[in-house]
Write a protein that holds these residues in place. Sequence first.
Motif, PDB file in Angstrom:
ATOM      1  N   GLU A  15     -14.604  16.717   4.105  1.00 57.67           N
ATOM      2  CA  GLU A  15     -13.912  17.383   5.210  1.00 57.67           C
ATOM      3  C   GLU A  15     -13.489  18.796   4.820  1.00 57.67           C
ATOM      4  OE1 GLU A  15     -14.114  16.164   8.030  1.00 57.67           O
ATOM      5  OE2 GLU A  15     -14.736  14.156   7.477  1.00 57.67           O
ATOM      6  N   MET A  16     -13.124  19.004   3.564  1.00 52.15           N
ATOM      7  CA  MET A  16     -12.742  20.340   3.108  1.00 52.15           C
ATOM      8  C   MET A  16     -13.918  21.310   3.261  1.00 52.15           C
ATOM      9  SD  MET A  16     -11.092  21.462  -0.565  1.00 52.15           S
ATOM     10  CE  MET A  16     -12.513  20.858  -1.491  1.00 52.15           C
ATOM     11  N   ALA A  17     -15.125  20.839   2.979  1.00 56.27           N
ATOM     12  CA  ALA A  17     -16.312  21.681   3.129  1.00 56.27           C
ATOM     13  C   ALA A  17     -16.523  22.080   4.580  1.00 56.27           C
ATOM     14  CB  ALA A  17     -17.535  20.942   2.603  1.00 56.27           C
ATOM     15  N   ALA A  18     -16.079  21.215   5.502  1.00 55.63           N
ATOM     16  CA  ALA A  18     -16.199  21.510   6.932  1.00 55.63           C
ATOM     17  C   ALA A  18     -14.926  22.147   7.483  1.00 55.63           C
ATOM     18  CB  ALA A  18     -16.505  20.217   7.691  1.00 55.63           C
ATOM     19  N   LYS A  19     -13.987  22.463   6.602  1.00 58.43           N
ATOM     20  CA  LYS A  19     -12.705  23.073   6.958  1.00 58.43           C
ATOM     21  C   LYS A  19     -11.918  22.200   7.934  1.00 58.43           C
ATOM     22  CE  LYS A  19     -14.290  27.787   6.058  1.00 58.43           C
ATOM     23  NZ  LYS A  19     -14.437  29.164   6.574  1.00 58.43           N
ATOM     24  N   ARG A  20     -11.937  20.893   7.632  1.00 61.61           N
ATOM     25  CA  ARG A  20     -11.169  19.926   8.421  1.00 61.61           C
ATOM     26  C   ARG A  20     -10.278  19.116   7.493  1.00 61.61           C
ATOM     27  NH1 ARG A  20     -16.422  18.734  10.954  1.00 61.61           N
ATOM     28  NH2 ARG A  20     -16.533  16.966   9.525  1.00 61.61           N
ATOM     29  N   ALA A  21      -9.240  18.541   8.072  1.00 64.64           N
ATOM     30  CA  ALA A  21      -8.365  17.648   7.316  1.00 64.64           C
ATOM     31  C   ALA A  21      -9.005  16.267   7.217  1.00 64.64           C
ATOM     32  CB  ALA A  21      -7.000  17.544   7.987  1.00 64.64           C
ATOM     33  N   SER A  22      -8.524  15.486   6.259  1.00 71.63           N
ATOM     34  CA  SER A  22      -9.068  14.144   6.066  1.00 71.63           C
ATOM     35  C   SER A  22      -7.957  13.114   6.119  1.00 71.63           C
ATOM     36  CB  SER A  22      -9.778  14.050   4.703  1.00 71.63           C
ATOM     37  OG  SER A  22     -10.166  12.718   4.430  1.00 71.63           O
ATOM     38  N   GLY A  23      -8.277  11.952   6.693  1.00 73.06           N
ATOM     39  CA  GLY A  23      -7.357  10.829   6.663  1.00 73.06           C
ATOM     40  C   GLY A  23      -7.431  10.103   5.336  1.00 73.06           C
ATOM     41  N   ARG A  24      -6.826   8.931   5.273  1.00 70.13           N
ATOM     42  CA  ARG A  24      -6.805   8.119   4.060  1.00 70.13           C
ATOM     43  C   ARG A  24      -7.097   6.663   4.406  1.00 70.13           C
ATOM     44  NH1 ARG A  24      -6.639  12.656   2.624  1.00 70.13           N
ATOM     45  NH2 ARG A  24      -5.367  13.620   0.982  1.00 70.13           N
ATOM     46  N   PHE A  25      -7.934   6.019   3.587  1.00 70.75           N
ATOM     47  CA  PHE A  25      -8.092   4.579   3.669  1.00 70.75           C
ATOM     48  C   PHE A  25      -7.377   3.960   2.473  1.00 70.75           C
ATOM     49  CE2 PHE A  25     -11.679   5.895   1.060  1.00 70.75           C
ATOM     50  CZ  PHE A  25     -11.879   4.850   0.165  1.00 70.75           C
ATOM     51  N   VAL A  26      -7.321   2.639   2.385  1.00 71.32           N
ATOM     52  CA  VAL A  26      -6.559   2.019   1.304  1.00 71.32           C
ATOM     53  C   VAL A  26      -7.331   0.902   0.625  1.00 71.32           C
ATOM     54  CG1 VAL A  26      -4.353   2.522   2.450  1.00 71.32           C
ATOM     55  CG2 VAL A  26      -5.392   0.249   2.710  1.00 71.32           C
ATOM     56  N   GLY A  27      -6.949   0.681  -0.635  1.00 73.33           N
ATOM     57  CA  GLY A  27      -7.262  -0.550  -1.337  1.00 73.33           C
ATOM     58  C   GLY A  27      -6.015  -1.413  -1.298  1.00 73.33           C
ATOM     59  N   LEU A  28      -6.202  -2.720  -1.128  1.00 75.35           N
ATOM     60  CA  LEU A  28      -5.077  -3.645  -0.987  1.00 75.35           C
ATOM     61  C   LEU A  28      -5.229  -4.824  -1.929  1.00 75.35           C
ATOM     62  CD1 LEU A  28      -4.692  -4.102   2.877  1.00 75.35           C
ATOM     63  CD2 LEU A  28      -2.893  -3.274   1.373  1.00 75.35           C
ATOM     64  N   VAL A  29      -4.126  -5.197  -2.579  1.00 79.99           N
ATOM     65  CA  VAL A  29      -4.044  -6.509  -3.225  1.00 79.99           C
ATOM     66  C   VAL A  29      -2.945  -7.293  -2.530  1.00 79.99           C
ATOM     67  CG1 VAL A  29      -4.966  -5.893  -5.484  1.00 79.99           C
ATOM     68  CG2 VAL A  29      -2.523  -5.588  -5.043  1.00 79.99           C
ATOM     69  N   GLN A  30      -3.195  -8.562  -2.300  1.00 75.98           N
ATOM     70  CA  GLN A  30      -2.200  -9.441  -1.680  1.00 75.98           C
ATOM     71  C   GLN A  30      -1.972 -10.631  -2.609  1.00 75.98           C
ATOM     72  OE1 GLN A  30      -3.067 -12.268   1.622  1.00 75.98           O
ATOM     73  NE2 GLN A  30      -1.723 -10.929   2.815  1.00 75.98           N
ATOM     74  N   VAL A  31      -0.700 -10.896  -2.885  1.00 74.80           N
ATOM     75  CA  VAL A  31      -0.343 -11.957  -3.832  1.00 74.80           C
ATOM     76  C   VAL A  31       0.608 -12.940  -3.155  1.00 74.80           C
ATOM     77  CG1 VAL A  31       0.824 -12.478  -6.015  1.00 74.80           C
ATOM     78  CG2 VAL A  31      -0.624 -10.430  -5.818  1.00 74.80           C
ATOM     79  N   ARG A  32       0.367 -14.234  -3.404  1.00 73.02           N
ATOM     80  CA  ARG A  32       1.283 -15.259  -2.925  1.00 73.02           C
ATOM     81  C   ARG A  32       1.486 -16.303  -4.017  1.00 73.02           C
ATOM     82  NH1 ARG A  32      -0.615 -17.779   2.291  1.00 73.02           N
ATOM     83  NH2 ARG A  32      -2.178 -18.724   0.936  1.00 73.02           N
ATOM     84  N   ARG A  33       2.743 -16.619  -4.290  1.00 75.63           N
ATOM     85  CA  ARG A  33       3.060 -17.701  -5.216  1.00 75.63           C
ATOM     86  C   ARG A  33       3.290 -18.993  -4.457  1.00 75.63           C
ATOM     87  NH1 ARG A  33       4.507 -17.361 -10.500  1.00 75.63           N
ATOM     88  NH2 ARG A  33       4.389 -15.295 -11.453  1.00 75.63           N
ATOM     89  N   ASP A  34       2.891 -20.117  -5.057  1.00 76.43           N
ATOM     90  CA  ASP A  34       3.174 -21.419  -4.452  1.00 76.43           C
ATOM     91  C   ASP A  34       4.560 -21.924  -4.803  1.00 76.43           C
ATOM     92  OD1 ASP A  34       0.623 -21.467  -3.405  1.00 76.43           O
ATOM     93  OD2 ASP A  34      -0.220 -22.523  -5.131  1.00 76.43           O
ATOM     94  N   THR A  35       5.094 -21.413  -5.895  1.00 77.47           N
ATOM     95  CA  THR A  35       6.412 -21.830  -6.346  1.00 77.47           C
ATOM     96  C   THR A  35       7.201 -20.604  -6.763  1.00 77.47           C
ATOM     97  OG1 THR A  35       5.614 -22.150  -8.600  1.00 77.47           O
ATOM     98  CG2 THR A  35       5.604 -24.067  -7.158  1.00 77.47           C
ATOM     99  N   PRO A  36       8.544 -20.655  -6.689  1.00 73.62           N
ATOM    100  CA  PRO A  36       9.350 -19.500  -7.138  1.00 73.62           C
ATOM    101  C   PRO A  36       9.280 -19.344  -8.637  1.00 73.62           C
ATOM    102  CG  PRO A  36      10.769 -21.341  -6.560  1.00 73.62           C
ATOM    103  CD  PRO A  36       9.372 -21.739  -6.173  1.00 73.62           C
ATOM    104  N   PHE A  37       9.782 -18.214  -9.127  1.00 70.03           N
ATOM    105  CA  PHE A  37       9.798 -17.943 -10.559  1.00 70.03           C
ATOM    106  C   PHE A  37      10.599 -18.998 -11.294  1.00 70.03           C
ATOM    107  CE2 PHE A  37       9.019 -13.785  -8.682  1.00 70.03           C
ATOM    108  CZ  PHE A  37       7.954 -13.343  -9.422  1.00 70.03           C
TER     109      PHE A  37
END
Length: 258
Positions: free
Chosen positions: A236-258
Amino acid sequence: MSLVEWVLDSAVPGGRIRAGFTSRRGGTSEGAYEGLNLGLHVGDDPSAVARNRLSLTSEVGFITWMDQVHGANVEVVDSQVLTSGTPGRTFADTDGLVVDASLHPCSAAVMVADCVPLLLAASNAPIAAAVHVGRSGLFAGIASVALETMRERGAQGIRAYVGPSICGRCYEVPADMRDEAESLAPGSYSRTSWGTPAIDIPEALELQLRKAEVDDVVRSEICTMEDARYYSHRREMAAKRASGRFVGLVQVRRDTPF
């Protein structure tokens, strides 16, 4: 239609881990940001970004975010943070989040538009990380910091997912910067497809991960600059435009508390 392309969905002792990446698909942003722009800092309409984030949250649940600064600071998201009422949703001056949540699912997001979204997942426990690896973070060894933080909490058998990012044939830099990069991060020396000096962050990052005894490294073949399904700052910089952002995600779930 899922907003996240999941590359990992695995039960581990004590819980479950998912890891994946968004793209431009979905969302309400318009113009140069068209699609699922999740960056509040890039000049897009804040209400559109808020709607995009709400859509993602509706799909994956609670998300913690980072105000990324191309550094090597890593923070831990655990049950103590999540129940404190502060600042568990956004971490300032941070480029890595290790998630060790309790009972309910919690996700961590890393925002990118050419830098590497690195996702790490333990195979022996519900512990994972989302890490922002740009040129400076690569030099500072942020991946090693994140790995050490995970291992301090008992993570073993860590798998790494190197997400969509600019590749070594597109990341053009001055020759002296390429030489400096190779001295600081071996494996980064590269050349563009048009014959000029370049840096290959994914290649150097994989070498760092394997040196840190991560045997299972999965690299995306997607170059953000070449693939318009993803936001790319350089394109986008080469086209003189702004760029958005995408994301990487990790999702964690425990079955029991600490």
